[in-house]
Scaffold this motif. Structure first.
Motif, PDB file in Angstrom:
ATOM      1  N   ASP A  56      -1.990   3.160   7.667  1.00 44.49           N
ATOM      2  CA  ASP A  56      -3.055   2.655   6.846  1.00 44.49           C
ATOM      3  C   ASP A  56      -2.611   2.601   5.374  1.00 44.49           C
ATOM      4  O   ASP A  56      -1.863   3.469   4.821  1.00 44.49           O
ATOM      5  N   PRO A  57      -2.812   1.637   4.596  1.00 43.12           N
ATOM      6  CA  PRO A  57      -2.454   1.294   3.232  1.00 43.12           C
ATOM      7  C   PRO A  57      -3.212   2.424   2.334  1.00 43.12           C
ATOM      8  O   PRO A  57      -2.450   2.810   1.244  1.00 43.12           O
ATOM      9  N   ASP A  58      -4.273   2.754   2.825  1.00 44.66           N
ATOM     10  CA  ASP A  58      -5.163   3.995   1.882  1.00 44.66           C
ATOM     11  C   ASP A  58      -4.316   5.231   2.206  1.00 44.66           C
ATOM     12  O   ASP A  58      -4.081   5.884   1.010  1.00 44.66           O
ATOM     13  N   VAL A  59      -3.669   5.574   3.242  1.00 45.58           N
ATOM     14  CA  VAL A  59      -3.022   6.754   3.306  1.00 45.58           C
ATOM     15  C   VAL A  59      -1.579   6.588   2.686  1.00 45.58           C
ATOM     16  O   VAL A  59      -1.376   7.531   1.993  1.00 45.58           O
ATOM     17  N   LYS A  60      -0.838   5.450   2.539  1.00 48.70           N
ATOM     18  CA  LYS A  60       0.316   5.329   2.059  1.00 48.70           C
ATOM     19  C   LYS A  60       0.186   5.278   0.343  1.00 48.70           C
ATOM     20  O   LYS A  60       1.033   5.863  -0.213  1.00 48.70           O
ATOM     21  N   ARG A  61      -1.010   4.916   0.054  1.00 50.73           N
ATOM     22  CA  ARG A  61      -1.148   5.013  -1.493  1.00 50.73           C
ATOM     23  C   ARG A  61      -1.516   6.177  -1.916  1.00 50.73           C
ATOM     24  O   ARG A  61      -1.269   6.668  -3.286  1.00 50.73           O
ATOM     25  N   LYS A 123      -8.649  -9.038  -1.754  1.00 52.62           N
ATOM     26  CA  LYS A 123      -9.022  -8.194  -0.290  1.00 52.62           C
ATOM     27  C   LYS A 123      -7.484  -7.959   0.389  1.00 52.62           C
ATOM     28  O   LYS A 123      -6.721  -9.093   0.468  1.00 52.62           O
ATOM     29  N   PHE A 124      -7.509  -6.744   0.793  1.00 57.55           N
ATOM     30  CA  PHE A 124      -6.220  -6.532   1.610  1.00 57.55           C
ATOM     31  C   PHE A 124      -6.429  -7.518   2.798  1.00 57.55           C
ATOM     32  O   PHE A 124      -7.582  -7.770   3.654  1.00 57.55           O
ATOM     33  N   TRP A 125      -5.317  -7.652   3.593  1.00 52.47           N
ATOM     34  CA  TRP A 125      -5.281  -8.387   4.884  1.00 52.47           C
ATOM     35  C   TRP A 125      -6.109  -7.661   6.063  1.00 52.47           C
ATOM     36  O   TRP A 125      -6.664  -8.156   6.621  1.00 52.47           O
ATOM     37  N   LEU A 126      -5.838  -6.395   5.886  1.00 47.40           N
ATOM     38  CA  LEU A 126      -6.346  -5.543   6.864  1.00 47.40           C
ATOM     39  C   LEU A 126      -7.828  -5.448   6.753  1.00 47.40           C
ATOM     40  O   LEU A 126      -8.439  -5.096   7.660  1.00 47.40           O
TER      41      LEU A 126
END
Length: 156
Positions: A56-61, A123-126
């Motif tokens: 998930d992008p939030d985890v990556k960040r 907005k993110f794509w996800l």
């Protein structure tokens, strides 16, 4: 029978649960032991790569790109705002003050810097409805398993 039970669950469930555990352990250890937190973050990333799962992008960040340390502003990372000058002259967007502001997050362990632009309209794509094909919850999986068991008992 065991193969049919495995087909009802979604692919990579064990890997996702292990990644979740390692991410939480990394965030917990970030305040006390940075090297252990970085090790847990690296394990989390490696499990996702090996199983070819998207994180998930939030985890990556929240993980440093270079050393995989859990980034928590004030504890393991320095957070500062940077206002940039106007690159172009636009009379339409003069009301939006956040347009020229960015956040700079610096890892305290390795010094890696990340810059995030602040844009409230992006907005993110996800996050778009178009990107979601199917939403799977644990309750749905349990109901499917129960239905399959009931149908097997009715057949016999």
């Amino acid at each position: 029978m065991s193969s049919k039970k495995q087909q009802n669950t979604f692919q990579g469930k064990e890997c996702f649960s292990r990644m979740n555990f390692l991410f939480q352990a990394s965030m917990l250890m970030a305040g006390s032991n940075k090297t252990l937190a970085a090790y847990y973050g690296e394990l989390c990333k490696n499990i996702g790569k090996k199983a070819v799962l998207k994180i998930d992008p939030d985890v990556k960040r929240q993980l440093c790109k270079r050393c995989s340390l859990a980034l928590q502003p004030g504890i393991t990372a320095d957070l500062e705002t940077v206002s940039q000058g106007k690159r172009r002259k636009c009379s339409k967007n003069t009301q939006n003050v956040d347009e020229n502001t960015s956040l700079k997050l610096t890892c305290q362990q390795c010094g890696f810097k990340r810059k995030y632009l602040v844009n409230s309209e992006y907005k993110f794509w996800l996050e778009n409805k178009e990107s979601v094909m199917e939403t799977i919850t644990v309750e749905q999986e349990k109901q499917k398993i129960i239905r399959s068991k009931e149908s097997k008992t009715l057949e016999t």
